[in-house]
Design an enzyme around this catalytic site. Structure first.
Site, mmCIF file in Angstrom:
data_model
loop_
_atom_site.group_PDB
_atom_site.id
_atom_site.type_symbol
_atom_site.label_atom_id
_atom_site.label_comp_id
_atom_site.label_asym_id
_atom_site.label_seq_id
_atom_site.Cartn_x
_atom_site.Cartn_y
_atom_site.Cartn_z
ATOM 1 N N CYS A 186 0.825 -1.204 0.000
ATOM 2 C CA CYS A 186 0.000 0.000 0.000
ATOM 3 C C CYS A 186 0.871 1.272 0.000
ATOM 4 O O CYS A 186 1.505 1.585 -0.987
ATOM 5 C CB CYS A 186 -0.977 -0.043 1.172
ATOM 6 S SG CYS A 186 -2.417 1.008 0.936
ATOM 7 N N HIS A 217 -3.732 -5.276 0.010
ATOM 8 C CA HIS A 217 -3.470 -5.804 1.352
ATOM 9 C C HIS A 217 -3.489 -7.327 1.365
ATOM 10 O O HIS A 217 -4.555 -7.940 1.501
ATOM 11 C CB HIS A 217 -4.517 -5.272 2.334
ATOM 12 C CG HIS A 217 -4.337 -3.835 2.679
ATOM 13 N ND1 HIS A 217 -3.671 -3.409 3.806
ATOM 14 C CD2 HIS A 217 -4.709 -2.714 2.022
ATOM 15 C CE1 HIS A 217 -3.654 -2.084 3.840
ATOM 16 N NE2 HIS A 217 -4.276 -1.644 2.761
ATOM 17 N N GLU A 253 -2.622 -9.261 3.708
ATOM 18 C CA GLU A 253 -3.025 -9.824 5.009
ATOM 19 C C GLU A 253 -4.536 -10.021 5.059
ATOM 20 O O GLU A 253 -5.043 -10.841 5.829
ATOM 21 C CB GLU A 253 -2.545 -8.930 6.161
ATOM 22 C CG GLU A 253 -3.395 -7.728 6.472
ATOM 23 C CD GLU A 253 -3.291 -6.631 5.430
ATOM 24 O OE1 GLU A 253 -4.127 -5.702 5.446
ATOM 25 O OE2 GLU A 253 -2.359 -6.680 4.599
#
Length: 385
Positions: free
Chosen positions: A269, A359, A361
């Site tokens: 990001c 992202h 995660e």
């Protein structure tokens, strides 16, 4: 900026009026939700149908009023496990139909009560579909939410919104980053040490690394090269974060030092934008950004299309059609958004460094991109060998 008055949510719910005012003069009228008062920020929309707790506690949403495109919000209440950071970071929250009663075995309180407890001013009962279409057509813009005694004449509220700072040019990453270094221990046996630069890191990110046997030293955004190499890292990670990457000269200088050492590097990001700047590319503000957990991205190194989680209003300006020469060797765009061809990833061909704009995660969200943490591990293994 937020000012609010705490009241009992059950006494106030559905009673006090609220208005959302956009800087172009469009006004949406609804009911108070969360804290009562006034707040300002950039109005953006997030398309996830779940994961509102993770969204609200994502530091990348600092100084933004988030509009939930899903029509009903709050069904699962608020629990004590899913926060991505120490607090709610959104400056305001706009929903259409808030759940009257949360229904989930993990819930400890309602979303409304948590917004109230953390002084987050919100609005409910508005046409969020119309608001989202407006922001898609006109672009993300400054806004304010006003409820209770904060409501005044429309012209006065509009003038106050227009007096607020723009997101373009805003330096916010130091506001949300940790002030003190801390360690997330490896789960199971320790295999590697990573220095993670906190520019607004989400809690799930070091956890995903820890699951792979990585001891993560989370360092402040102001960390120096000496701070980074004092932990003897096998790799360096640059996190997500809020604001305009054009203001992040300090992190760019730090990443440049890491690239000069040829230490394995991974960014997500804001970290992707920092890598872009370190390689000599520019950045720019997107019209309305990518925010949600259903964004299609193609990994150009494999051809695979992934459903991914996003939260960014800025992007890297790098050529999609060729390999670029940079101060650190050849670089190319590794990932691209299939909706609008926005650069979603970069990687160097001559040394171990890569980044993605989204992202991996993914909390909440899809797990299509979890392999990127394994790719980071492979870079560190290769460097050891």
């Amino acid at each position: 900026m937020t000012t609010s008055t705490k009241e009992n949510a059950s006494q106030r719910k559905g009673v006090l009026p609220a208005v959302l005012v956009l800087e172009d003069g469009r006004i949406f009228r609804g009911r108070a939700y969360g804290a009562v008062g006034e707040t300002f920020g950039e109005a953006v929309f997030a398309t996830g149908m779940t994961g509102y707790q993770e969204t609200l506690t994502d530091p990348s949403y600092d100084r933004q009023i988030v509009v939930a495109t899903a029509p009903q919000i709050g069904n699962t209440g608020w629990n004590d496990e899913d926060d991505e950071s120490r607090r709610i970071w959104v400056s305001g929250y706009a929903v259409r139909d808030p759940a009257r009663v949360p229904s989930n075995w993990r819930a400890r309180r309602s979303l409304d009560d948590e917004l109230l407890a953390q002084n987050v001013v919100g609005i409910s009962g508005i046409d969020t579909r119309a608001l989202t279409r407006h922001l898609r057509e006109r672009g993300s813009m400054r806004a304010g939410v006003f409820s209770g005694d904060a409501i005044a004449a429309d012209a006065d509220l509009l003038a106050r919104v227009r007096a607020q700072p723009h997101m373009k040019g805003a330096s916010l990453y130091e506001e949300v980053a940790t002030k003190e270094a801390y360690v997330v221990p490896a789960i199971g046996g320790k295999r590697f040490t990573v220095a993670a630069i906190d520019l607004g890191i989400k809690g799930m990110t070091p956890h995903r690394m820890a699951e792979r046997g990585i001891e993560v030293h989370v360092l402040p955004a102001t960390a120096t090269p000496e701070d980074v190499y004092a932990v003897a890292p096998d790799g360096v990670f640059f996190s997500n974060g809020p604001g305009d990457p054009a203001t992040a000269d300090g992190p760019v200088a730090l990443m440049t030092a890491v690239l000069e050492r040829r230490t394995p590097l991974f960014g997500i990001c804001f970290g992707n934008q920092i890598l872009g700047r370190a390689l000599g590319f520019g950045t720019y503000k997107l019209k309305y950004g990518h925010r949600g957990i259903n964004q299609p991205v193609q990994d150009r190194t494999t051809g695979k299309v992934e459903v991914t989680a996003h939260n960014h209003g800025f992007a890297v300006d790098a050529p999609l059609d060729r390999v670029s020469e940079t101060p650190f060797g050849r670089a190319e765009v590794s990932h691209v958004c299939l909706n609008d061809d926005v650069v979603e990833g970069l990687h160097l061909l001559d040394q171990p460094a890569f980044s993605v704009q989204y992202h991996p995660e993914a909390a909440a969200g899809p797990h299509d991109a979890a392999y990127l943490f394994d790719r980071f591990v492979s870079l560190m293994e290769g460097q050891r060998a």
